[in-house]
Design a protein around this motif. Structure first.
Motif, PDB file in Angstrom:
ATOM      1  N   LYS A  45      10.246   7.368  10.892  1.00  0.00           N
ATOM      2  CA  LYS A  45       9.110   8.305  10.976  1.00  0.00           C
ATOM      3  C   LYS A  45       7.841   7.556  11.353  1.00  0.00           C
ATOM      4  O   LYS A  45       7.083   7.995  12.230  1.00  0.00           O
ATOM      5  N   HIS A  46       7.600   6.432  10.700  1.00  0.00           N
ATOM      6  CA  HIS A  46       6.381   5.662  10.971  1.00  0.00           C
ATOM      7  C   HIS A  46       6.396   5.064  12.378  1.00  0.00           C
ATOM      8  O   HIS A  46       5.368   5.073  13.072  1.00  0.00           O
ATOM      9  N   MET A  47       7.537   4.531  12.809  1.00  0.00           N
ATOM     10  CA  MET A  47       7.618   3.947  14.151  1.00  0.00           C
ATOM     11  C   MET A  47       7.370   5.010  15.217  1.00  0.00           C
ATOM     12  O   MET A  47       6.689   4.762  16.213  1.00  0.00           O
ATOM     13  N   ASP A  48       7.923   6.194  15.019  1.00  0.00           N
ATOM     14  CA  ASP A  48       7.764   7.263  16.002  1.00  0.00           C
ATOM     15  C   ASP A  48       6.322   7.749  16.088  1.00  0.00           C
ATOM     16  O   ASP A  48       5.924   8.368  17.078  1.00  0.00           O
ATOM     17  N   ARG A  49       5.526   7.434  15.049  1.00  0.00           N
ATOM     18  CA  ARG A  49       4.102   7.818  15.044  1.00  0.00           C
ATOM     19  C   ARG A  49       3.187   6.627  15.321  1.00  0.00           C
ATOM     20  O   ARG A  49       1.980   6.710  15.107  1.00  0.00           O
ATOM     21  N   TYR A  50       3.780   5.519  15.752  1.00  0.00           N
ATOM     22  CA  TYR A  50       3.035   4.283  16.067  1.00  0.00           C
ATOM     23  C   TYR A  50       2.337   3.694  14.848  1.00  0.00           C
ATOM     24  O   TYR A  50       1.358   2.972  14.984  1.00  0.00           O
ATOM     25  N   ARG A  51       2.857   3.975  13.653  1.00  0.00           N
ATOM     26  CA  ARG A  51       2.288   3.374  12.452  1.00  0.00           C
ATOM     27  C   ARG A  51       3.119   2.148  12.079  1.00  0.00           C
ATOM     28  O   ARG A  51       3.874   2.150  11.110  1.00  0.00           O
ATOM     29  N   LEU A  52       2.952   1.097  12.865  1.00  0.00           N
ATOM     30  CA  LEU A  52       3.712  -0.121  12.610  1.00  0.00           C
ATOM     31  C   LEU A  52       3.357  -0.730  11.268  1.00  0.00           C
ATOM     32  O   LEU A  52       4.165  -1.418  10.647  1.00  0.00           O
ATOM     33  N   ASP A  53       2.114  -0.494  10.822  1.00  0.00           N
ATOM     34  CA  ASP A  53       1.698  -1.024   9.525  1.00  0.00           C
ATOM     35  C   ASP A  53       2.535  -0.409   8.404  1.00  0.00           C
ATOM     36  O   ASP A  53       2.991  -1.106   7.486  1.00  0.00           O
ATOM     37  N   LEU A  54       2.753   0.901   8.475  1.00  0.00           N
ATOM     38  CA  LEU A  54       3.526   1.579   7.430  1.00  0.00           C
ATOM     39  C   LEU A  54       5.017   1.284   7.559  1.00  0.00           C
ATOM     40  O   LEU A  54       5.726   1.170   6.547  1.00  0.00           O
ATOM     41  N   ALA A  55       5.502   1.155   8.796  1.00  0.00           N
ATOM     42  CA  ALA A  55       6.917   0.813   9.002  1.00  0.00           C
ATOM     43  C   ALA A  55       7.214  -0.568   8.433  1.00  0.00           C
ATOM     44  O   ALA A  55       8.226  -0.764   7.732  1.00  0.00           O
ATOM     45  N   SER A  56       6.340  -1.529   8.719  1.00  0.00           N
ATOM     46  CA  SER A  56       6.567  -2.892   8.222  1.00  0.00           C
ATOM     47  C   SER A  56       6.487  -2.937   6.700  1.00  0.00           C
ATOM     48  O   SER A  56       7.263  -3.636   6.045  1.00  0.00           O
ATOM     49  N   GLN A  57       5.581  -2.181   6.115  1.00  0.00           N
ATOM     50  CA  GLN A  57       5.469  -2.143   4.655  1.00  0.00           C
ATOM     51  C   GLN A  57       6.721  -1.524   4.036  1.00  0.00           C
ATOM     52  O   GLN A  57       7.201  -1.966   2.981  1.00  0.00           O
ATOM     53  N   THR A  58       7.260  -0.513   4.699  1.00  0.00           N
ATOM     54  CA  THR A  58       8.463   0.169   4.194  1.00  0.00           C
ATOM     55  C   THR A  58       9.648  -0.795   4.115  1.00  0.00           C
ATOM     56  O   THR A  58      10.324  -0.878   3.076  1.00  0.00           O
ATOM     57  N   ILE A  59       9.900  -1.535   5.192  1.00  0.00           N
ATOM     58  CA  ILE A  59      11.059  -2.428   5.188  1.00  0.00           C
ATOM     59  C   ILE A  59      10.792  -3.646   4.308  1.00  0.00           C
ATOM     60  O   ILE A  59      11.706  -4.172   3.667  1.00  0.00           O
ATOM     61  N   TYR A  60       9.541  -4.080   4.237  1.00  0.00           N
ATOM     62  CA  TYR A  60       9.179  -5.201   3.349  1.00  0.00           C
ATOM     63  C   TYR A  60       9.489  -4.830   1.894  1.00  0.00           C
ATOM     64  O   TYR A  60      10.135  -5.594   1.168  1.00  0.00           O
ATOM     65  N   ASP A  61       9.009  -3.664   1.491  1.00  0.00           N
ATOM     66  CA  ASP A  61       9.222  -3.227   0.107  1.00  0.00           C
ATOM     67  C   ASP A  61      10.708  -3.086  -0.196  1.00  0.00           C
ATOM     68  O   ASP A  61      11.176  -3.478  -1.270  1.00  0.00           O
ATOM     69  N   PHE A  62      11.454  -2.501   0.727  1.00  0.00           N
ATOM     70  CA  PHE A  62      12.887  -2.298   0.480  1.00  0.00           C
ATOM     71  C   PHE A  62      13.598  -3.642   0.360  1.00  0.00           C
ATOM     72  O   PHE A  62      14.354  -3.857  -0.592  1.00  0.00           O
ATOM     73  N   PHE A  63      13.363  -4.530   1.318  1.00  0.00           N
ATOM     74  CA  PHE A  63      14.139  -5.775   1.325  1.00  0.00           C
ATOM     75  C   PHE A  63      13.760  -6.669   0.147  1.00  0.00           C
ATOM     76  O   PHE A  63      14.630  -7.196  -0.548  1.00  0.00           O
TER      77      PHE A  63
ATOM     78  N   ARG B 210       4.275 -12.236  14.104  1.00  0.00           N
ATOM     79  CA  ARG B 210       4.520 -10.864  14.563  1.00  0.00           C
ATOM     80  C   ARG B 210       4.472  -9.872  13.396  1.00  0.00           C
ATOM     81  O   ARG B 210       3.905  -8.776  13.538  1.00  0.00           O
ATOM     82  N   PHE B 211       5.067 -10.239  12.265  1.00  0.00           N
ATOM     83  CA  PHE B 211       5.059  -9.318  11.124  1.00  0.00           C
ATOM     84  C   PHE B 211       3.628  -9.109  10.626  1.00  0.00           C
ATOM     85  O   PHE B 211       3.264  -8.012  10.193  1.00  0.00           O
ATOM     86  N   THR B 212       2.806 -10.157  10.715  1.00  0.00           N
ATOM     87  CA  THR B 212       1.400 -10.026  10.325  1.00  0.00           C
ATOM     88  C   THR B 212       0.697  -9.017  11.216  1.00  0.00           C
ATOM     89  O   THR B 212      -0.017  -8.120  10.732  1.00  0.00           O
ATOM     90  N   PHE B 213       0.894  -9.141  12.526  1.00  0.00           N
ATOM     91  CA  PHE B 213       0.277  -8.188  13.456  1.00  0.00           C
ATOM     92  C   PHE B 213       0.755  -6.768  13.174  1.00  0.00           C
ATOM     93  O   PHE B 213      -0.044  -5.825  13.148  1.00  0.00           O
ATOM     94  N   ALA B 214       2.059  -6.613  12.969  1.00  0.00           N
ATOM     95  CA  ALA B 214       2.603  -5.275  12.710  1.00  0.00           C
ATOM     96  C   ALA B 214       2.009  -4.687  11.431  1.00  0.00           C
ATOM     97  O   ALA B 214       1.660  -3.507  11.373  1.00  0.00           O
ATOM     98  N   SER B 215       1.864  -5.526  10.397  1.00  0.00           N
ATOM     99  CA  SER B 215       1.339  -5.042   9.119  1.00  0.00           C
ATOM    100  C   SER B 215      -0.112  -4.600   9.225  1.00  0.00           C
ATOM    101  O   SER B 215      -0.600  -3.833   8.398  1.00  0.00           O
ATOM    102  N   LEU B 216      -0.808  -5.079  10.255  1.00  0.00           N
ATOM    103  CA  LEU B 216      -2.229  -4.744  10.436  1.00  0.00           C
ATOM    104  C   LEU B 216      -2.442  -3.639  11.466  1.00  0.00           C
ATOM    105  O   LEU B 216      -3.580  -3.204  11.685  1.00  0.00           O
ATOM    106  N   ALA B 217      -1.352  -3.202  12.111  1.00  0.00           N
ATOM    107  CA  ALA B 217      -1.481  -2.288  13.248  1.00  0.00           C
ATOM    108  C   ALA B 217      -1.601  -0.828  12.818  1.00  0.00           C
ATOM    109  O   ALA B 217      -0.727  -0.011  13.069  1.00  0.00           O
TER     110      ALA B 217
END
Length: 923
Positions: free
Chosen positions: A665-683, A591-598
């Motif tokens: 912000k990214h989720m509200d704009r359907y940018r799952l790729d950027l949202a997943s990258q944001t939480i990946y980088d933080f964690f 799932r995270f792979t799909f989100a990162s590519l979305a």
């Protein structure tokens, strides 16, 4: 919590818990509703990677909105898929030595229902395996009783308004399936064929052939038997004088007129065009303009019918083609045959060549329904994401043709029309309703139309029919219009546009506010995934793993035994890509792979390397959490108080707020790729790599309890951010967090989603920790370059410091020594001579590590030279391959690209080694 991350131990456990506790159902307490309709998958098989991608996006969105306390409904269901399903069951019957005709309609439909139960369960089980959280209690099927009633009502209402009618028109006819198809179900394929040139003799006033001819060209000689005119352009001076005369149609010996029509292009071919109105869409329009006879010469199985000379009766169309050409040659009327590349229409299901055929069908007046649907996008009531897809929508809607909705099948919604013996048509919800409405006696025999409705007709009603329309249910009032439709660009015409038309017509409102268009999932080389190419991946295999032998069997299953070369090619490509099969990565990593590519609207190349990387990320989350739990044993849970936090804690809390803000912000704009990258980088980078390390010395101070609180608080918030994309690993860990923080909420999926706390944003703390990080990285860089062990404590000399540098050093001296593994830090004053040292820069400040006595200069020089020799060897090897034209031109592109990447990487390494050597020389 389990001791070691293992997705197989947690996925089934938590899914059963969620479903059992009813967490997927709407929460009536939520003031704001949020609804997504699943694009109903066909019951014809199993889910593929496109489904997995799309369902991950939808589930991520629904979990995200659910955690914000909204009254969420993700409506599940499946589509009966008329043609596809009937084909599957017919093949099964044929394999058993029988057929649908032998069974009869009722028995056949019963067989299809039996098969649907089996296949439908397979699909819902797969969705569960992928972590999907729809409200299963509301699961619908397009042939359910309620949906079927809705379909009948829509048909009857549109018919009463004159928006559905029955008429004889030219349709796309599939001779294999014996049904009409819409334009959207026909694929035009470029193929090599021929162009035949024939002479048609011009007739005299008595109807006899003259020695004057009109030469026509055709790619379908068999349609000559149905010609009813020859057209020339009225402006073409070569033929103007012949308009109104006749030609004697060869073989058939019928007189047909020469008409003037702009369809004949003087610049194309001979300028003369044979007109076969019953078997060509352009000719059909010419026929209507000139009131020509519509002579059908084909049976529904594409054999020649009795409207032709007797010698052709019953011939298959291509057999008739040969016979026509042979006879024209014998008559001396064959001029020439030329090779010709043409676009051949083929049915997207059967693959057979489609014939334009004149038949009686049911149609929807699509132009009338399209007008308000176009306006809904024009005025912004419905938005496409990305916006450019509205142009694709407009292109079709502005040129929409009436929609042929009847299909000559047995599986589907049977058309609610009845005929008496005089072919009078009666439309109603049932035969009894028809009799009551029209006052027909029981003695009058009525026969129901045998055809069924196009599958897209019923699925066009999906957004409101699934919410119990025509009943004005609570669900309909609450969730219609829905919030977003998540779908692929390939069904904008098939489904999206038709839902908008029907929604506005019957609900007087749009069916959804936004249409999020995602791309196709391609293989790692950018090729479209298909069974024929043997590059298909099954999402469940990514979750559970599959051996090479099983994968090979899957990919070659169903291929003809007489295709050994194709099978061998698929097997080789599979072995090259998956020499050991596919490992079990678990649902969260997939799932995270799909989100990162979305990224919106773009096709994605599915890279197994990413899945591997995100499986490692799951492991990182798990291990980091175990570190937190080991260091918070016995911690007394108390309300989190950031006012007592150290600079390190203030920094991570501030960075968390930025992460929450960016993620939302990214989720509200359907940018799952950027949202997943944001939480990946933080964690990974900030929480694990830095905060956990920075917390270790603090845990040994009097601030221990405060640091423990921060560790748990930030972990709790980070897990909530991750949950919509990675539901399983986050739930497993969060349950332990819940115990330690004494949280009352039973599951992370119904916990509150993080929101930004502006009071926790601390620029000064961020500046301080950024300085410490960069200082530490500078020291680590020198250690790496000079091959100094990480465990060896170093003396550091600082030069060119400013006031800010000195303040940070004074405030965080002990922390700095721990992070960079330093023994002593001293400052050079102005005028002091710098020692021979390795140097790193932090702004203007120099970080100097004196190397005298620290390393053996001679031995280090030998080591680096040895590495340089090795890297030079690799550069020479790669350059040789890339300078070899045979390799570059014949090797697969991904292998050539890999060699280029290796060469570039080794060139960078060489430069770094040479720089190290220069530093050594200066010591």
């Amino acid at each position: 919590m389990i001791d070691k991350y293992d997705p197989t131990q947690i996925e089934t456990k938590w899914y059963e818990t969620w479903e059992k506790n009813g967490y997927f159902k709407p929460n009536d307490k939520g003031e704001e509703s949020y609804c997504i309709m699943i694009p109903p998958p066909n019951v014809t098989g199993t889910l593929h990677m496109g489904h997995a991608f799309q369902d991950t996006i939808m589930d991520t969105l629904i979990r995200y909105q659910r955690m914000q306390g909204k009254n969420t409904l993700w409506q599940p269901g499946t589509d009966h898929a008329g043609i596809a399903t009937q084909m599957v069951v017919e093949r099964q019957l044929n394999a058993q030595g029988t057929s649908r005709v032998e069974l009869g309609r009722d028995a056949f439909v019963k067989k299809v229902w039996e098969w649907k139960e089996q296949s439908g369960n397979t699909i819902t089980n797969q969705l569960r395996r992928m972590g999907a959280s729809p409200d299963w209690s509301r699961q619908r099927f397009t042939m359910d009783a309620g949906l079927s009633d809705a379909v009948l009502k829509v048909f009857v209402d549109l018919h009463e308004e004159g928006l559905i009618y029955r008429g004889q028109r030219l349709v796309n006819w599939d001779p294999t399936l014996n049904t009409a198809l819409s334009d959207l179900e026909v694929e035009s394929v470029e193929e090599n064929g021929f162009m035949w040139h024939f002479n048609y003799p011009v007739a005299d006033a008595n109807g006899n052939a003259t020695d004057q001819f009109l030469t026509i060209a055709t790619t379908r000689p068999e349609t000559l038997l149905g010609d009813t005119a020859v057209a020339v352009n009225p402006e073409d001076e070569r033929f103007q004088h012949l308009i109104g005369q006749q030609v004697l149609l060869p073989i058939c010996n019928r007189l047909i007129p020469i008409v003037g029509d702009e369809h004949a292009d003087p610049e194309k071919g001979t300028g003369c065009v044979k007109i076969t109105p019953a078997h060509d869409f352009n000719d059909y329009e010419v026929g209507k303009r000139h009131d020509l006879p519509m002579l059908n010469v084909l049976n529904k199985d594409a054999t020649i019918n009795k409207n032709t000379p007797e010698a052709f009766w019953g011939m298959a169309r291509y057999e008739a083609r040969k016979a026509v050409v042979a006879e024209m040659e014998q008559l001396g009327l064959l001029v020439e045959i030329k090779p010709h590349v043409l676009m051949v229409p083929r049915g997207d299901r059967s693959g057979d060549v489609i014939e334009p055929l004149l038949t009686n069908q049911w149609y929807v007046d699509a132009k009338t329904l399209a007008k308000p649907a176009i306006e809904a996008v024009d005025n912004g009531d419905i938005k496409f994401v990305p916006d450019n897809w509205k142009n694709t929508y407009y292109a079709w809607m502005n040129d929409i043709q009436d929609w042929c909705i009847s299909r000559q099948l047995w599986w589907g919604h049977r058309i609610p029309a009845w005929y008496d013996e005089n072919d009078n048509i009666y439309v109603g919800m049932s035969e009894q309703a028809v009799r009551d409405k029209h006052g027909l006696s029981d003695e009058l025999k009525l026969t129901q139309d045998n055809d069924v409705l196009d599958t897209w007709f019923s699925s066009a009603l999906w957004p409101f029919a699934t919410l119990d329309w025509p009943e004005n249910s609570k669900e309909l009032q609450t969730y219609y219009p829905t919030n977003v439709l998540v779908t692929g660009f390939d069904i904008i015409f098939f489904w999206v546009a038709r839902m908008i038309m029907m929604g506005i017509k019957f609900m007087d409102n749009i069916p959804f506010k936004e249409v999020y268009i995602h791309g196709l999932v391609r293989d790692s080389h950018g090729q479209k995934m298909s069974k024929s190419k043997g590059n298909v991946l099954d999402p469940i295999d990514l979750i559970d793993g599959i051996s090479l032998d099983e994968l090979l069997q899957k990919r070659t299953q169903g291929l003809m035994q007489d295709q050994p070369e194709k099978v061998a090619k698929i097997e080789k490509a599979t072995r090259d890509e998956f020499p050991d099969g596919i490992k079990a990565y678990g649902c969260d990593a997939m799932r995270f792979t799909f989100a990162s590519l979305a990224s919106t609207g773009r096709d994605i190349n599915f890279d197994m390397g990413r899945v591997e990387g995100y499986r490692n990320f799951c492991n990182k989350i798990f291990n980091a959490s175990r570190f937190v739990f080991m260091n918070t044993e016995g911690h007394t849970a108390q309300p989190f108080d950031a006012s007592q936090a150290s600079t390190v804690e203030k920094w991570i809390l501030s960075r968390l707020q930025h992460c929450i803000s960016e993620y939302r912000k990214h989720m509200d704009r359907y940018r799952l790729d950027l949202a997943s990258q944001t939480i990946y980088d933080f964690f990974w980078n900030e929480y694990c790599d830095w905060f956990l390390e920075l917390s270790k010395p603090l845990l040994k101070t009097e601030h221990k309890e405060q640091v423990q609180s921060t560790l748990l608080y930030v972990l709790d918030q980070a897990l909530r951010l991750l949950h919509p994309i990675m539901p399983y690993v986050t739930e497993e860990i969060w349950q332990e967090v819940r115990k330690r923080l004494k949280l009352k909420t039973e599951s992370i999926m119904i916990s509150a989603f993080p929101s930004v706390d502006e009071t926790l944003i601390d620029d000064k703390a961020e500046e301080a920790i950024t300085w410490i990080k960069n200082f530490t990285l500078g020291v680590r860089q020198i250690r790496g370059e000079m091959n100094i062990p990480p465990s060896k404590a170093l003396d550091v000399v600082l030069a060119q410091t400013n006031e800010t540098d000195r303040a940070h050093l004074a405030n965080h001296n002990n922390l700095l020594k721990t992070m960079a593994r330093l023994d002593r830090v001293s400052l050079l004053t102005e005028g002091d001579e710098e020692p021979a040292a390795a140097t790193a820069l932090l702004g203007q400040m120099k970080i100097l590590i004196p190397l005298a006595g620290l390393i053996d200069k001679e031995e280090e020089t030998k080591r680096i030279n040895k590495q340089i020799d090795k890297v030079n060897g690799e550069i020479k090897r790669a350059s040789g391959k890339l300078n070899n034209e045979k390799f570059v031109n014949k090797a697969p592109a991904h292998l050539v690209d890999a060699e280029k990447a290796k060469l570039e990487q080794n060139q960078v390494v060489l430069r770094e080694l040479e720089e190290q050597l220069e530093k050594l020389k200066s010591l």
